[in-house]
Design a protein around this motif. Structure first.
Motif, PDB file in Angstrom:
ATOM      1  N   SER A   1      11.314   8.400  -6.937  1.00 50.84           N
ATOM      2  CA  SER A   1      10.347   8.968  -6.004  1.00 50.84           C
ATOM      3  C   SER A   1       8.980   9.120  -6.664  1.00 50.84           C
ATOM      4  O   SER A   1       7.949   8.824  -6.054  1.00 50.84           O
ATOM      5  N   ARG A   2       8.984   9.570  -7.908  1.00 49.99           N
ATOM      6  CA  ARG A   2       7.719   9.710  -8.629  1.00 49.99           C
ATOM      7  C   ARG A   2       7.104   8.345  -8.943  1.00 49.99           C
ATOM      8  O   ARG A   2       5.884   8.190  -8.928  1.00 49.99           O
TER       9      ARG A   2
ATOM     10  N   HIS B   1       7.312   5.617  -7.134  1.00 52.14           N
ATOM     11  CA  HIS B   1       6.760   5.009  -5.920  1.00 52.14           C
ATOM     12  C   HIS B   1       5.726   5.904  -5.232  1.00 52.14           C
ATOM     13  O   HIS B   1       5.085   5.468  -4.280  1.00 52.14           O
TER      14      HIS B   1
ATOM     15  N   ASN C   1       6.113   8.686  -3.378  1.00 50.46           N
ATOM     16  CA  ASN C   1       6.449   9.306  -2.100  1.00 50.46           C
ATOM     17  C   ASN C   1       7.494  10.404  -2.316  1.00 50.46           C
ATOM     18  O   ASN C   1       7.979  10.607  -3.421  1.00 50.46           O
ATOM     19  N   LEU C   2       7.839  11.085  -1.256  1.00 56.12           N
ATOM     20  CA  LEU C   2       8.757  12.219  -1.363  1.00 56.12           C
ATOM     21  C   LEU C   2      10.172  11.895  -0.896  1.00 56.12           C
ATOM     22  O   LEU C   2      11.003  12.804  -0.807  1.00 56.12           O
ATOM     23  N   ASP C   3      10.463  10.654  -0.600  1.00 56.21           N
ATOM     24  CA  ASP C   3      11.772  10.311  -0.060  1.00 56.21           C
ATOM     25  C   ASP C   3      12.904  10.655  -1.026  1.00 56.21           C
ATOM     26  O   ASP C   3      13.926  11.216  -0.628  1.00 56.21           O
ATOM     27  N   GLY C   4      12.754  10.315  -2.286  1.00 53.49           N
ATOM     28  CA  GLY C   4      13.788  10.601  -3.276  1.00 53.49           C
ATOM     29  C   GLY C   4      14.003  12.083  -3.482  1.00 53.49           C
ATOM     30  O   GLY C   4      15.123  12.536  -3.696  1.00 53.49           O
ATOM     31  N   GLN C   5      12.925  12.866  -3.410  1.00 56.52           N
ATOM     32  CA  GLN C   5      13.057  14.306  -3.585  1.00 56.52           C
ATOM     33  C   GLN C   5      13.765  14.942  -2.388  1.00 56.52           C
ATOM     34  O   GLN C   5      14.541  15.883  -2.546  1.00 56.52           O
TER      35      GLN C   5
END
Length: 99
Positions: free
Chosen positions: A49-50, A52, A54-58
């Motif tokens: 996520s970090r 790329h 964006n917040l999707d992974g978080q």
């Protein structure tokens, strides 16, 4: 710190957890190893996520922690129930769930 180092750490934690699931027979240690594997996946999700931006992974890591907490509650309830009836927390004894 380089994000690849976080991925190496996640792979190491996942490997330790997988080895613990395969080798150990105590149900409590088994659940701890599964939690270690889930935390390794969370670390990988947050790292990607970090990378790329964006917040999707978080968000996925947050939902994984919620599911892991529910899994611990249900799993510990089952372990306590088996321990009360069999006086053992061994996974081999839990396969004999006949009353």
């Amino acid at each position: 710190m380089n994000p690849v180092n976080y991925l190496y750490l996640a792979a190491l934690l996942f490997t330790i957890g997988a080895a613990g699931v395969v080798i150990r027979r105590n149900a409590i240690v088994l659940f701890m190893c599964v939690e270690l594997m889930l935390n390794a996946c969370n670390l990988a999700f947050v790292t990607f996520s970090r990378l790329h931006g964006n917040l999707d992974g978080q968000i996925i890591a947050f939902f994984t922690m919620v599911v892991a907490a529910a899994e611990v509650v249900v799993g510990l309830a089952i372990i306590v129930s088996v321990f009360r009836s069999r006086h053992s927390a061994s996974v081999d004894d839990a396969s004999l769930m006949k009353l």
